[in-house]
Design a protein around this motif. Structure first.
Motif, PDB file in Angstrom:
ATOM      1  N   GLU A   1      48.609  77.052  47.119  1.00 44.38           N
ATOM      2  CA  GLU A   1      48.422  75.856  46.310  1.00 44.38           C
ATOM      3  C   GLU A   1      48.875  74.621  47.079  1.00 44.38           C
ATOM      4  OE1 GLU A   1      48.796  77.677  41.801  1.00 44.38           O
ATOM      5  OE2 GLU A   1      50.526  76.719  42.734  1.00 44.38           O
ATOM      6  N   SER A   2      49.945  74.759  47.838  1.00 40.26           N
ATOM      7  CA  SER A   2      50.408  73.652  48.656  1.00 40.26           C
ATOM      8  C   SER A   2      49.353  73.290  49.690  1.00 40.26           C
ATOM      9  CB  SER A   2      51.716  74.027  49.353  1.00 40.26           C
ATOM     10  OG  SER A   2      52.135  73.009  50.224  1.00 40.26           O
ATOM     11  N   GLY A   3      48.703  74.319  50.264  1.00 38.30           N
ATOM     12  CA  GLY A   3      47.648  74.073  51.235  1.00 38.30           C
ATOM     13  C   GLY A   3      46.492  73.319  50.616  1.00 38.30           C
TER      14      GLY A   3
ATOM     15  N   PHE B   1      45.220  69.585  51.500  1.00 40.62           N
ATOM     16  CA  PHE B   1      43.825  69.363  51.891  1.00 40.62           C
ATOM     17  C   PHE B   1      43.221  68.236  51.066  1.00 40.62           C
ATOM     18  CE2 PHE B   1      39.337  70.028  52.337  1.00 40.62           C
ATOM     19  CZ  PHE B   1      39.181  70.547  53.611  1.00 40.62           C
ATOM     20  N   ARG B   2      43.490  68.234  49.774  1.00 41.25           N
ATOM     21  CA  ARG B   2      42.966  67.172  48.914  1.00 41.25           C
ATOM     22  C   ARG B   2      43.492  65.804  49.339  1.00 41.25           C
ATOM     23  NH1 ARG B   2      40.553  68.987  44.251  1.00 41.25           N
ATOM     24  NH2 ARG B   2      40.839  71.197  43.779  1.00 41.25           N
TER      25      ARG B   2
ATOM     26  N   GLU C   1      43.938  65.025  52.306  1.00 42.70           N
ATOM     27  CA  GLU C   1      43.388  64.839  53.647  1.00 42.70           C
ATOM     28  C   GLU C   1      44.454  64.959  54.733  1.00 42.70           C
ATOM     29  OE1 GLU C   1      40.269  61.938  54.171  1.00 42.70           O
ATOM     30  OE2 GLU C   1      40.183  61.562  52.018  1.00 42.70           O
ATOM     31  N   LYS C   2      45.488  65.740  54.445  1.00 45.47           N
ATOM     32  CA  LYS C   2      46.502  66.063  55.445  1.00 45.47           C
ATOM     33  C   LYS C   2      46.103  67.410  56.047  1.00 45.47           C
ATOM     34  CE  LYS C   2      50.071  63.567  52.882  1.00 45.47           C
ATOM     35  NZ  LYS C   2      51.359  63.665  52.128  1.00 45.47           N
ATOM     36  N   PHE C   3      45.080  67.386  56.873  1.00 44.68           N
ATOM     37  CA  PHE C   3      44.410  68.611  57.283  1.00 44.68           C
ATOM     38  C   PHE C   3      45.250  69.488  58.217  1.00 44.68           C
ATOM     39  CE2 PHE C   3      40.684  65.665  56.512  1.00 44.68           C
ATOM     40  CZ  PHE C   3      40.418  66.184  55.253  1.00 44.68           C
ATOM     41  N   VAL C   4      46.028  68.871  59.083  1.00 45.87           N
ATOM     42  CA  VAL C   4      46.872  69.665  59.983  1.00 45.87           C
ATOM     43  C   VAL C   4      47.896  70.451  59.182  1.00 45.87           C
ATOM     44  CG1 VAL C   4      48.569  69.567  61.846  1.00 45.87           C
ATOM     45  CG2 VAL C   4      46.541  68.100  61.938  1.00 45.87           C
ATOM     46  N   ALA C   5      48.549  69.772  58.221  1.00 48.62           N
ATOM     47  CA  ALA C   5      49.534  70.439  57.380  1.00 48.62           C
ATOM     48  C   ALA C   5      48.871  71.494  56.489  1.00 48.62           C
ATOM     49  CB  ALA C   5      50.271  69.413  56.518  1.00 48.62           C
ATOM     50  N   ALA C   6      47.653  71.195  56.020  1.00 47.70           N
ATOM     51  CA  ALA C   6      46.938  72.155  55.176  1.00 47.70           C
ATOM     52  C   ALA C   6      46.622  73.423  55.951  1.00 47.70           C
ATOM     53  CB  ALA C   6      45.652  71.525  54.650  1.00 47.70           C
ATOM     54  N   GLU C   7      46.201  73.278  57.200  1.00 46.43           N
ATOM     55  CA  GLU C   7      45.896  74.456  58.010  1.00 46.43           C
ATOM     56  C   GLU C   7      47.137  75.320  58.206  1.00 46.43           C
ATOM     57  OE1 GLU C   7      43.910  75.764  62.288  1.00 46.43           O
ATOM     58  OE2 GLU C   7      44.389  73.665  61.916  1.00 46.43           O
TER      59      GLU C   7
ATOM     60  N   ASP D   1      30.919  74.021  50.968  1.00 45.95           N
ATOM     61  CA  ASP D   1      30.747  73.162  49.807  1.00 45.95           C
ATOM     62  C   ASP D   1      32.051  72.984  49.042  1.00 45.95           C
ATOM     63  OD1 ASP D   1      28.117  72.817  50.391  1.00 45.95           O
ATOM     64  OD2 ASP D   1      27.386  74.307  48.997  1.00 45.95           O
ATOM     65  N   GLU D   2      32.816  74.059  48.887  1.00 46.25           N
ATOM     66  CA  GLU D   2      34.077  73.955  48.162  1.00 46.25           C
ATOM     67  C   GLU D   2      35.016  72.995  48.873  1.00 46.25           C
ATOM     68  OE1 GLU D   2      35.906  77.227  45.791  1.00 46.25           O
ATOM     69  OE2 GLU D   2      34.780  78.447  47.204  1.00 46.25           O
ATOM     70  N   LEU D   3      34.999  73.015  50.197  1.00 48.25           N
ATOM     71  CA  LEU D   3      35.850  72.106  50.949  1.00 48.25           C
ATOM     72  C   LEU D   3      35.473  70.662  50.675  1.00 48.25           C
ATOM     73  CD1 LEU D   3      35.800  74.015  54.346  1.00 48.25           C
ATOM     74  CD2 LEU D   3      37.726  73.883  52.771  1.00 48.25           C
TER      75      LEU D   3
END
Length: 254
Positions: free
Chosen positions: A35-37, A41-42, A44-50, A152-154
């Protein structure tokens, strides 16, 4: 028939979004990490999301494995890593994960890595495994399939980057847009005349998409540089032009 199929796909997309919001994963700690990921992602903190998704995926979280697989094969928000992303999706598919199987179907179809018969078999497998998008797509004529691609979900997770057109039902817009493109736009765009970007010119479209989708549509309707208003087709409505721009710029066109 086509209208009914499009309605079904729109409903399927809504169901997917609902499932996206409520799906849980195995293990409380892993679920919290996933959920944190998604939250990262929402934002737009993509590095942290990965990092968050990778941690959750290694802990056995199926949802994190699926979302990470999509992100890695799309290369739109994360650095492209098809081998790793496909490994996640293939493992999930083998475990009966319908959405992962559907993502593999879309990827292989887009990359022309599968025959028509094998694509249908993979789509049927995804539908049998419970993918609502696959079930809806099976209702389409074979020539209209393959327009909903992995990722699409992304896209839907980042509301600021989702146009009103996509929110209203991107599958239908792609079908309509392809029709307008084939009837009115491909004379120039298929050949790249006067620097008109081809639908397959992904780097060019990615650069132009940074301006914002509405800016692209405005240029297409009003005219911009060598591009005449409505592509020189004044009979086209604004919505038709919008659909065509979406189809060409979306990354799903063939």
């Amino acid at each position: 028939m086509l209208r009914s199929a499009m309605n079904t796909i729109c409903k399927a997309s809504l169901v997917s979004l609902a499932m996206f919001c409520i799906l849980g994963s195995a293990g409380g700690a892993a679920r919290a990490s996933d959920e944190s990921g998604e939250q990262l992602f929402r934002q737009e903190k993509f590095v942290a999301a990965e990092r968050a998704w990778t941690k959750a995926a290694r802990a056995g979280d199926l949802r994190a494995q699926y979302m990470l697989g999509l992100a890695l094969i799309s290369g739109r928000q994360f650095p492209l890593d098809e081998q790793r992303g496909l490994a996640y999706l293939a493992a999930l598919s083998d475990r009966g994960h319908g959405d992962a199987t559907y993502a593999l179907y879309g990827y292989r179809l887009r990359k022309h890595l599968v025959s028509a018969a094998d694509a249908t078999a993979l789509l049927e497998k995804a539908a049998a495994q419970g993918s609502v998008n696959a079930q809806a797509e099976l209702e389409l004529p074979s020539g209209e399939r393959g327009l909903q691609m992995a990722g699409d979900e992304l896209d839907l997770m980042v509301p600021a980057r989702v146009s009103k057109l996509e929110a209203a039902g991107h599958a239908g817009a792609l079908v309509r847009g392809r029709k307008v493109y084939e009837e009115s736009c491909q004379v120039c765009h298929a050949q790249g005349l006067v620097n008109a970007p081809r639908p397959t010119d992904r780097p060019v479209w990615e650069l132009r998409n940074k301006q914002g989708f509405d800016v692209l549509v405005k240029h297409a309707i009003d005219g911009f540089r060598a591009h005449p208003p409505k592509g020189g087709m004044p009979a086209l409505t604004g919505d038709q032009v919008r659909d065509a721009v979406f189809y060409m710029s979306s990354g799903r066109s063939k």
